[in-house]
Design a protein around this motif. Structure first.
Motif, short mmCIF file in Angstrom:
data_model
loop_
_atom_site.label_atom_id
_atom_site.label_comp_id
_atom_site.label_asym_id
_atom_site.label_seq_id
_atom_site.Cartn_x
_atom_site.Cartn_y
_atom_site.Cartn_z
N PRO A 41 0.82 -1.20 0.00
CA PRO A 41 0.00 0.00 0.00
C PRO A 41 0.86 1.26 0.00
O PRO A 41 1.84 1.35 0.74
N SER A 42 0.54 2.20 -0.85
CA SER A 42 1.22 3.50 -1.01
C SER A 42 2.49 3.42 -1.84
O SER A 42 3.14 4.43 -2.07
N GLY A 43 2.88 2.24 -2.34
CA GLY A 43 4.04 2.14 -3.21
C GLY A 43 3.72 2.57 -4.63
O GLY A 43 2.58 2.51 -5.09
N ASP A 44 4.77 3.01 -5.36
CA ASP A 44 4.59 3.47 -6.74
C ASP A 44 5.84 3.09 -7.53
O ASP A 44 6.89 3.71 -7.35
N PRO A 45 5.77 2.08 -8.40
CA PRO A 45 6.97 1.64 -9.11
C PRO A 45 7.56 2.69 -10.05
O PRO A 45 8.78 2.75 -10.23
N THR A 46 6.72 3.51 -10.66
CA THR A 46 7.23 4.55 -11.57
C THR A 46 8.02 5.59 -10.79
O THR A 46 9.11 6.01 -11.20
N VAL A 47 7.47 6.01 -9.65
CA VAL A 47 8.17 6.99 -8.81
C VAL A 47 9.45 6.38 -8.26
O VAL A 47 10.50 7.04 -8.20
#
Length: 237
Positions: free
Chosen positions: A191-197
């Protein structure tokens, strides 16, 4: 549960120990034994071992730095701040987790699967609480920490860089939280992770560090930027 004093890290005194089911590294950093220190990421079950190190080494906690808002890194932050009468620093994007770590969808279920149940949490912020931004310089215990915003694992993930003077082998220490580990990087499927960022953080923040920078991760052993640049498969961008 024991703790280690890494013999490869000199100039500043560092005690570290893994806490809780996730074996999250809690660090105590200071200019020398027997003086002030900074507590980094006091997570679940960390406070008892922390008390013992402080007592045995004659340390005086001066502040708490949090790399991000996941419960295994900040569960004991309010208790540590209250017990020693010290402030706490965190990026504002992760500040809501300090009062409700289960507010993120699926977070309670994830914690319960790891611990068998979701541990009771003191739903209050450490006080005083200070927000950090990229490039901030935080002076604590006679040391200056530079905040490096490194989102992706969480929106507010922040690494803390500490100059490493008087040693030709190393340029700096960086407490990385869950941004980068020896041979791996922080998960983005939580939760709250973002692979692009995260990809942008790895490219511009992590790989932007000098090769002779010692990395002190939130889990596992320490490493060097040069080693990770050459061998970490997630940094072969």
């Amino acid at each position: 549960m024991g703790y280690i004093l890494p013999d490869r890290v000199r100039v500043v005194f560092i005690a570290s120990f893994p806490a809780g089911a996730w074996q999250t590294n809690c660090y105590l950093v200071g200019p020398a034994p027997g003086g002030e220190c900074v507590v980094v990421d006091p997570g679940v079950t960390a406070i008892d071992t922390l008390r013992r190190i402080v007592r045995d080494q004659g340390l005086v906690p001066a502040g708490v730095l949090l790399t991000h808002g996941h419960i295994d890194h900040m569960f004991s932050a309010a208790a540590v701040a209250e017990e020693y009468g010290i402030g706490c620093w965190i990026h504002p994007a992760d500040r809501p987790s300090l009062t409700d770590p289960y507010s993120i969808p699926a977070a309670r279920e994830l914690v319960a699967r790891t611990f068998g149940e979701a541990p009771d949490f003191t739903d209050r912020e450490p006080s005083p609480l200070h927000e950090v931004a990229d490039g901030d310089r935080i002076e604590l215990a006679g040391l200056e920490f530079e905040a490096l915003h490194a989102p992706g694992h969480t929106p507010g993930s922040t690494m803390y860089r500490l100059a490493y003077p008087d040693d030709d082998r190393y340029d700096a220490l960086v407490l990385t939280g869950d941004v980068v580990f020896a041979g791996s990087v922080g998960r983005t499927d939580l939760p709250s992770g973002d692979p692009t960022v995260m990809a942008e953080t790895l490219r511009h923040v992590v790989l932007g560090l000098a090769d002779r920078t010692v990395l002190l991760p939130g889990h596992g052993g320490q490493t060097l930027v040069s080693r990770e640049r050459a061998t970490n498969p997630y940094l072969q961008l």
